[in-house]
Write a protein that holds these residues in place. Structure first.
Motif, PDB file in Angstrom:
ATOM      1  N   TYR A 607      -2.415   1.567   1.262  1.00  0.00           N
ATOM      2  CA  TYR A 607      -1.394   2.397   1.483  1.00  0.00           C
ATOM      3  C   TYR A 607      -0.225   1.679   0.694  1.00  0.00           C
ATOM      4  N   HIS A 728      -5.437  11.728  -1.957  1.00  0.00           N
ATOM      5  CA  HIS A 728      -6.033  10.558  -1.528  1.00  0.00           C
ATOM      6  C   HIS A 728      -7.462  10.577  -1.671  1.00  0.00           C
ATOM      7  N   SER A 758       2.940   6.462  -1.788  1.00  0.00           N
ATOM      8  CA  SER A 758       4.022   6.717  -0.793  1.00  0.00           C
ATOM      9  C   SER A 758       5.353   6.643  -1.706  1.00  0.00           C
ATOM     10  N   LEU A 781       0.803  11.128   5.085  1.00  0.00           N
ATOM     11  CA  LEU A 781       0.751   9.774   5.511  1.00  0.00           C
ATOM     12  C   LEU A 781       1.511   9.718   6.925  1.00  0.00           C
ATOM     13  N   SER A 838       7.495   0.542   2.733  1.00  0.00           N
ATOM     14  CA  SER A 838       6.113   0.429   3.120  1.00  0.00           C
ATOM     15  C   SER A 838       5.767  -0.623   4.043  1.00  0.00           C
TER      16      SER A 838
END
Ligand SMILES: Nc1ncnc2c1ncn2[C@@H]1O[C@H](COP(=O)(O)OP(=O)(O)OP(=O)(O)O)[C@@H](O)[C@H]1O
Length: 913
Positions: A607, A728, A758, A781, A838
């Protein structure tokens, strides 16, 4: 020891006599002393060593010049007869042979050099080699060796030693044997000639003697007749003459019979004479002729005697008649006588008359006898003449005999010379050959000397091996029996041990699984790692590319972000600095990977914002592969390690979710949208119809799959990342195992997810489709965050279906599944806002795990990325920790060491799902 020139001397010592009765072998039959030539120094050279002839391997036989050929012949004959008759005591010979063979092993043919001079004693080194004085033992051994060969062939056989290991020796020995044969043949011929000569001489001698005897007898008879005639002459009696006549007739008859007997003997002698071609036969024939002549003359003499008898008879009768007639015709004289008688008496006169007539008759008889005597004297003279002639013939014959004898001797001498010459030549040749043989033998002897110990060793080894081989079957059977028993016992023990081990193994397997689960549980089913990529050229230069992230030297779970002049600290389960290698990262995740083999579902997410290093961490490069390839390699390695008990099948699928559409990256139709459905078997499992599944068995297969899937993946250029992935990407690895011993089947699924970047829509500048992509990405997400939160807070409803991503990963996120989220951040100053978002997301995920249940209410719902964008550190985040609420960040005032201690001791327990 093999000696090529070994001469055996039969000494006069007791050993020689004990070994062989040499009296039988003496050339002249006079006994042992004739053989003791090699005795003392004072012994004169005598006859050669005839006993050596018994040894039929003799190469040559020498004979002194002074030897008598006749003696040699007789000796050879006697020797041959003796040899033929002799019977050896085999046991004695064998024992002697054994004694001898123990020390010597072989004995050689006896060899005599030619012609030792008469002045040189035998046994001295001229031509004679000093022999090892082994006495009777050696000789007996030699005899035994020949006797053991099967026969004694009287010197005609010439064989060499039984041990002739080299061809050169064999050739030389063969040539010597040939020479020996030649010599023996010459000797035999000589022997035969000598025998013939001897027989002829004997015949001639006996014939001569017989003739002489006959002549003598005749002489005596003639003498007797002469005496008888003289006696008769003295007696002058007619009646005696008749008696004498009868006697002569009887004598003649006797002589005739003797003559016949002599003729018979002569014929027998002629028949016995062996040599028909002999020149003396002619002489014999002549003699016989002469004898026949004599017989004829005797017959004639007898006939004349008969005639004389008749004449005597006739004359006697005639004389009687004439006497009577004359008496009748002479009356006066008778008258005178009668007168005389008348004077004296008539009776006297008559007697006188008778006496006168008797006288007359006797006178006539005397005259007749005189005549007969005269005739007989003539006959006697004739006989004497004949006798003289016979004597002359006998003398001539004797002279002829002498001449023949001399000629014979000369021939014998010539033959002897020839024989000696041949022997000399043979001996010289033999010497030359023997010299070569000596040289070869020297080498051979040297080799033998060196080989003998080796041979002994080999023999010993061979005997030992033979014994071992002989005993081997029994030993083998015994060993096999015991080995079988041991093997059976060992197999039984192994079986029981295996059963025990299997039982322990299964128990340990369960324990391991349990421990692993407990470990993972203690660590948390959802773990959050952070990885900071290094500054890249894409970050540019200047203050915007400055490093805004620092780390705690004492705690590898803490990082500090300098954002807008303030340092914000975050605590995760593990933080990897930019210098951390792919290997170090994988070491931290490999425990999760291996649990997949045990049948667990595992999910590893990457991620982070675009360009933060998600793809690098998951896929890596060809030279430095990431988690995906390393995980599969680890799976292969683990599966190989369990191959003895387990059969594993590893299959791989690759898919991507782009704008909430699921596509097969390994399929033939990558644009085809796939649906996620429940399994029709009612198990509640999800599956994707049409999703391609590859079975991989090697790293090469993996590389092909990755290469194939990477090509298919949609990549588009964005402002932030030239190769930004806008979807993804999922690598789904399924490990199916079968325990062969128990039949237990396991299925584990490893989901390796490279999430789309992201990013905040405003910062990336996305519009239109780009904006729509961003919205889908953020939505999915956010849905992932919701699911994780629901799972960790054990909510009754987990919103898996809010996005394709969570729906697809439903079975890998629920239950005993293990999840790792690798939060990738950029250290660049210009990315601190994204980095802050994040890290906040990561910390919130992690805080769910560590926080009490009550905090779920506190947290409310899972914020989306867009929500996070509003939740800037500057507005609500507390200083020093990026937490917006009383979070574990505040609780995390405890030190990392205390946390690790709690993890290790097991006192720290996460909230069960
Ligand atoms: N740990 C690292 N060490 C060295 N280089 C790295 C590291 N992490 C990332 N990079 C480099 O940074 C760049 C961006 O990385 P990457 O493509 O993996 O980012 P991303 O997060 O996958 O981006 P996107 O979401 O757009 O796909 C690449 O050139 C990559 O090589």
């Amino acid at each position: 020891m093999i000696t090529s020139r070994t001469a055996w001397h039969l000494g006069s010592g007791p050993a020689a006599g004990a070994a062989w009765n040499t009296k039988d072998l003496a050339p002249d039959g006079r006994g042992q002393d004739r053989l003791g030539a090699g005795g003392g120094a004072g012994a004169s050279p005598r006859a050669p060593l005839l006993p050596a002839l018994l040894h039929h391997k003799i190469l040559s036989v020498s004979w002194p010049d002074s030897a008598n050929p006749r003696g040699l012949c007789r000796a050879l004959q006697a020797l041959r007869d003796t040899t033929r008759k002799r019977t050896f005591p085999m046991e004695q010979a064998a024992s002697s042979h054994r004694q001898h063979s123990d020390s010597q092993q072989q004995f050689l043919p006896v060899q005599f050099p030619a012609f030792p001079s008469a002045a040189q004693p035998l046994g001295t080194p001229h031509g004679w080699h000093s022999a090892p004085q082994r006495g009777g033992c050696a000789l007996t051994s030699s005899i035994f060796a020949h006797t053991a060969g099967g026969r004694l062939c009287g010197g005609k056989r010439a064989s060499l030693s039984t041990a002739r290991p080299f061809p050169v020796i064999q050739e030389v020995m063969a040539s010597m044997a040939h020479l020996q044969k030649e010599k023996l043949r010459l000797q035999e011929e000589l022997l035969e000639l000598q025998e013939k000569l001897t027989a002829q001489e004997n015949n001639e001698l006996s014939l001569s003697l017989q003739l002489q005897g006959q002549v003598e007898t005749l002489k005596e008879k003639l003498l007797e007749q002469a005496q008888e005639i003289s006696r008769l002459r003295s007696e002058l009696g007619g009646t005696d003459a008749e008696k004498h006549r009868d006697l002569l007739a009887a004598e003649n008859e006797r002589l005739r019979q003797e003559m016949k007997a002599l003729e018979g003997e002569l014929r027998e002698l002629q028949q016995q004479a062996p040599c028909r071609d002999c020149p003396h036969l002619q002489e014999n024939a002549e003699l016989q002729e002469q004898l026949s002549q004599l017989q004829r003359e005797a017959e004639e003499t007898r006939a004349r005697l008969v005639e004389l008898d008749l004449e005597v008879q006739q004359k006697t009768n005639r004389l009687a008649e004439e006497t009577i007639a004359s008496l009748k015709s002479q009356p006066q004289q008778i008258k005178y006588i009668i007168k005389t008688v008348e004077v004296e008496s008539a009776k006297v006169k008559q007697a006188l008359c008778e006496t006168q007539s008797r006288n007359q008759y006797l006178q006539e008889q005397v005259g007749m006898q005189k005549q007969v005597l005269k005739e007989m004297e003539q006959q006697l003279q004739s006989s004497q003449k004949t006798e003289a002639q016979l004597r002359a013939q006998i003398m001539m014959y004797e002279a002829e005999l002498e001449r023949a004898h001399g000629q014979m001797l000369e021939e014998m001498q010539a033959m002897e010379d020839e024989k000696n010459h041949a022997i000399e030549e043979a001996f010289s040749r033999a010497q030359v050959e023997m010299k070569a043989v000596h040289e070869n033998l020297a080498g051979v002897r040297t080799n033998l000397l060196t080989l003998q110990p080796a041979l002994r060793t080999l023999t010993h080894d061979y005997n030992s091996l033979k014994r071992q081989v002989r005993d081997f079957p029994l030993l083998l059977q015994e060993t096999l029996r015991s080995a079988r028993a041991e093997i059976s016992q060992a197999i039984e023990e192994v079986h029981s041990t295996n059963r025990e081990l299997l039982r322990k193994y299964r128990r340990e397997l369960q324990l391991r699984k349990k421990c692993h689960n407990e470990l993972v549980r203690l660590k948390g089913n959802i773990r959050v790692f952070g990885r900071v990529r290094p500054i890249t050229k894409e970050d540019g230069e200047g203050p915007e590319a400055a490093n805004a992230v620092t780390f705690d030297a004492d705690d590898d779970a803490v990082l500090h972000l300098l954002h807008k002049g303030k340092q914000v600290s975050f605590e995760l389960d593990k933080v990897f600095p930019p210098q951390a290698s792919q290997e170090e990262v994988f070491q931290e995740v490999q425990a999760l990977v291996t649990s997949c083999i045990d049948g667990y579902n595992v999910c590893i997410f990457a991620y982070g914002q675009t360009g933060a290093g998600k793809t690098y961490t998951m896929e890596g490069t060809a030279a430095n592969p990431g988690i995906n390839q390393r995980a599969l390699q680890l799976l292969f390695s683990e599966v190989r390690g369990k191959a003895a008990d387990w059969d594993y099948t590893i299959t791989v699928s690759a898919a991507e979710i782009y704008n909430e559409a699921l596509r097969d990256l390994l399929g033939k139709e990558p644009q085809e949208k796939l649906e996620i459905k429940l399994c029709p078997d009612g198990s509640g499992q999800l599956y994707v119809p049409g999703l391609t599944e590859f079975r991989v068995q090697s790293v090469e297969d993996i590389n092909k799959v990755f290469e194939f899937g990477h090509i298919k993946r949609v990549t588009e250029c964005t402002n932030l990342n030239e190769h930004s992935s806008r979807s993804h990407a999922l690598l789904i690895v399924t490990v199916r195992g079968l325990d062969r011993s128990t039949g237990l089947r396991t299925t584990g699924k490893l989901n390796l997810v490279d999430l789309a970047g992201s990013e905040r829509v405003g910062r990336s500048g996305a519009e239109g489709s780009r904006l729509r992509e961003a919205q889908h990405i953020n939505k999915s997400l956010s849905a992932l965050g919701d699911v994780i939160y629901a799972l960790r807070s054990r909510q009754g409803h987990v919103p898996f279906r809010n996005s394709k991503l969570t729906y697809l990963l439903q079975d890998s996120l629920s239950g005993d599944s293990k999840t790792l989220m690798m939060v990738q951040v950029s250290p660049a100053e210009k990315n601190t806002s994204e980095t802050l978002c994040s890290l906040k997301f990561a910390e919130r995920v992690r805080s769910v795990e560590l926080g009490p249940v009550s905090r779920k209410a506190e947290l409310g719902s899972w914020p989306s990325q867009e929500h996070l964008e509003g939740d800037s550190p500057g507005s609500s985040a507390p200083a020093g920790r990026g937490h917006a609420s009383p979070s574990p960040g505040q609780l995390s005032s405890r030190s990392a060491s205390i946390r690790r201690k709690l993890h290790t001791s097991g006192k720290l327990r996460s909230i069960p799902l």
